[in-house]
Design a protein around this motif. Structure first.
Motif, PDB file in Angstrom:
ATOM      1  N   ALA A  52       0.841  -1.189   0.000  1.00 14.58           N
ATOM      2  CA  ALA A  52       0.000   0.000   0.000  1.00 14.58           C
ATOM      3  C   ALA A  52       0.879   1.243   0.000  1.00 14.58           C
ATOM      4  O   ALA A  52       1.971   1.237   0.588  1.00 14.58           O
ATOM      5  N   HIS A  53       0.409   2.298  -0.656  1.00 15.09           N
ATOM      6  CA  HIS A  53       1.110   3.577  -0.646  1.00 15.09           C
ATOM      7  C   HIS A  53       0.706   4.343   0.605  1.00 15.09           C
ATOM      8  O   HIS A  53      -0.470   4.587   0.835  1.00 15.09           O
ATOM      9  N   GLU A  54       1.695   4.685   1.436  1.00 17.72           N
ATOM     10  CA  GLU A  54       1.446   5.483   2.631  1.00 17.72           C
ATOM     11  C   GLU A  54       2.495   6.576   2.700  1.00 17.72           C
ATOM     12  O   GLU A  54       3.694   6.287   2.737  1.00 17.72           O
ATOM     13  N   ASN A  55       2.052   7.818   2.705  1.00 17.75           N
ATOM     14  CA  ASN A  55       2.954   8.968   2.774  1.00 17.75           C
ATOM     15  C   ASN A  55       4.047   8.898   1.714  1.00 17.75           C
ATOM     16  O   ASN A  55       5.221   9.144   2.001  1.00 17.75           O
ATOM     17  N   GLY A  56       3.667   8.538   0.507  1.00 21.19           N
ATOM     18  CA  GLY A  56       4.623   8.484  -0.591  1.00 21.19           C
ATOM     19  C   GLY A  56       5.541   7.276  -0.577  1.00 21.19           C
ATOM     20  O   GLY A  56       6.446   7.175  -1.401  1.00 21.19           O
ATOM     21  N   MET A  57       5.342   6.372   0.356  1.00 22.00           N
ATOM     22  CA  MET A  57       6.190   5.174   0.472  1.00 22.00           C
ATOM     23  C   MET A  57       5.342   3.933   0.187  1.00 22.00           C
ATOM     24  O   MET A  57       4.179   3.876   0.544  1.00 22.00           O
ATOM     25  N   MET A  58       5.966   2.922  -0.436  1.00 15.70           N
ATOM     26  CA  MET A  58       5.307   1.650  -0.661  1.00 15.70           C
ATOM     27  C   MET A  58       5.612   0.775   0.549  1.00 15.70           C
ATOM     28  O   MET A  58       6.787   0.523   0.853  1.00 15.70           O
ATOM     29  N   LYS A  59       4.578   0.333   1.251  1.00 18.20           N
ATOM     30  CA  LYS A  59       4.768  -0.492   2.450  1.00 18.20           C
ATOM     31  C   LYS A  59       4.020  -1.801   2.300  1.00 18.20           C
ATOM     32  O   LYS A  59       2.947  -1.851   1.719  1.00 18.20           O
ATOM     33  N   MET A  60       4.612  -2.862   2.857  1.00 19.45           N
ATOM     34  CA  MET A  60       3.957  -4.153   2.876  1.00 19.45           C
ATOM     35  C   MET A  60       3.388  -4.368   4.270  1.00 19.45           C
ATOM     36  O   MET A  60       4.046  -4.056   5.257  1.00 19.45           O
ATOM     37  N   ARG A  61       2.145  -4.900   4.312  1.00 18.84           N
ATOM     38  CA  ARG A  61       1.557  -5.187   5.622  1.00 18.84           C
ATOM     39  C   ARG A  61       0.627  -6.379   5.519  1.00 18.84           C
ATOM     40  O   ARG A  61       0.059  -6.665   4.461  1.00 18.84           O
ATOM     41  N   GLN A  62       0.476  -7.055   6.647  1.00 20.65           N
ATOM     42  CA  GLN A  62      -0.428  -8.198   6.723  1.00 20.65           C
ATOM     43  C   GLN A  62      -1.867  -7.687   6.706  1.00 20.65           C
ATOM     44  O   GLN A  62      -2.176  -6.628   7.265  1.00 20.65           O
ATOM     45  N   VAL A  63      -2.755  -8.451   6.046  1.00 18.47           N
ATOM     46  CA  VAL A  63      -4.184  -8.145   6.057  1.00 18.47           C
ATOM     47  C   VAL A  63      -4.927  -9.340   6.648  1.00 18.47           C
ATOM     48  O   VAL A  63      -4.448 -10.475   6.600  1.00 18.47           O
ATOM     49  N   LYS A  64      -6.091  -9.063   7.222  1.00 16.81           N
ATOM     50  CA  LYS A  64      -6.896 -10.112   7.857  1.00 16.81           C
ATOM     51  C   LYS A  64      -7.442 -11.094   6.821  1.00 16.81           C
ATOM     52  O   LYS A  64      -7.497 -12.295   7.046  1.00 16.81           O
ATOM     53  N   ASP A  65      -7.876 -10.554   5.661  1.00 22.33           N
ATOM     54  CA  ASP A  65      -8.456 -11.384   4.616  1.00 22.33           C
ATOM     55  C   ASP A  65      -8.402 -10.625   3.294  1.00 22.33           C
ATOM     56  O   ASP A  65      -8.032  -9.451   3.259  1.00 22.33           O
ATOM     57  N   ILE A  66      -8.800 -11.306   2.214  1.00 16.43           N
ATOM     58  CA  ILE A  66      -8.836 -10.684   0.897  1.00 16.43           C
ATOM     59  C   ILE A  66     -10.210 -10.968   0.290  1.00 16.43           C
ATOM     60  O   ILE A  66     -10.593 -12.123   0.115  1.00 16.43           O
ATOM     61  N   GLN A  67     -10.942  -9.903   0.003  1.00 18.38           N
ATOM     62  CA  GLN A  67     -12.301 -10.003  -0.538  1.00 18.38           C
ATOM     63  C   GLN A  67     -12.276 -10.348  -2.023  1.00 18.38           C
ATOM     64  O   GLN A  67     -11.425  -9.863  -2.764  1.00 18.38           O
ATOM     65  N   VAL A  68     -13.224 -11.190  -2.446  1.00 17.87           N
ATOM     66  CA  VAL A  68     -13.426 -11.506  -3.862  1.00 17.87           C
ATOM     67  C   VAL A  68     -14.906 -11.246  -4.142  1.00 17.87           C
ATOM     68  O   VAL A  68     -15.766 -12.048  -3.785  1.00 17.87           O
ATOM     69  N   ALA A  69     -15.187 -10.101  -4.760  1.00 15.37           N
ATOM     70  CA  ALA A  69     -16.566  -9.693  -5.023  1.00 15.37           C
ATOM     71  C   ALA A  69     -17.245 -10.653  -5.999  1.00 15.37           C
ATOM     72  O   ALA A  69     -16.589 -11.320  -6.801  1.00 15.37           O
TER      73      ALA A  69
END
Length: 173
Positions: free
Chosen positions: A80-97
């Motif tokens: 994700a882009h945060e404050n102009g930086m690309m950061k990797m982070r864990q997510v709880k789940d991934i939605q598939v519409a």
């Protein structure tokens, strides 16, 4: 001679069509296409897996977690882009519409594998089990490919137009 050649061509066509679909997996209304991982150095402790999930159903689904026998720990992640930086982070789940496709690709959502017990080599495959809220448990085979990839499509290989290297997760944890 002609009959033998015709039989050989038919057999080749059947084998080729089998190979084309060998990298696709079905689970209920979900279609999982081309699970792949980039080749990592032999001493690496991390790897990532990428694929697309097409939901052909009327109900959304959610990727809840994943596991693989080659890793001590498996997590769902995003860039994700945060404050102009690309950061990797864990997510709880991934939605598939419903009636949509969710891409897990470099620079976006992906499955991270930590504490590798074995490092698969280029051309090899390894098992990855995905757990969806509605489709349930889905076993896929992840193919190890060249480290080059196309950010837009998430597919790796020589034909990629934009070559980038995946962020080094070793330095991020």
């Amino acid at each position: 001679m002609m009959k033998t050649l015709k039989s050989l061509l038919m057999a080749t066509a059947l084998l080729t069509s089998g190979l084309a679909s060998a990298h696709e997996f079905e689970a209920g209304q979900l279609h999982i296409d081309h699970p792949w991982s980039k080749e990592v150095p032999p001493m690496s402790s991390v790897a990532a897996a990428f694929f697309s999930v097409a939901n052909h159903g009327d109900q959304a689904d959610t990727l809840l977690r994943a596991e693989s026998p080659i890793a001590g720990k498996v997590e769902l992640h995003e860039h994700a882009h945060e404050n102009g930086m690309m950061k990797m982070r864990q997510v709880k789940d991934i939605q598939v519409a419903a009636h949509a496709t969710q891409m897990l690709k470099p620079g976006g959502y992906h499955v991270m594998m930590f504490n590798l017990k074995s490092v698969p080599k280029l051309g090899e495959t390894f098992p990855l089990t995905l757990y969806f809220q509605h489709a349930g448990k889905v076993e896929v085979e992840v193919k190890v490919e060249k480290a080059d990839y196309n950010m837009a499509s998430g597919h790796s290989g020589e034909d990629a137009h934009n070559h980038h290297s995946h962020m080094n997760h070793d330095t991020m944890h």
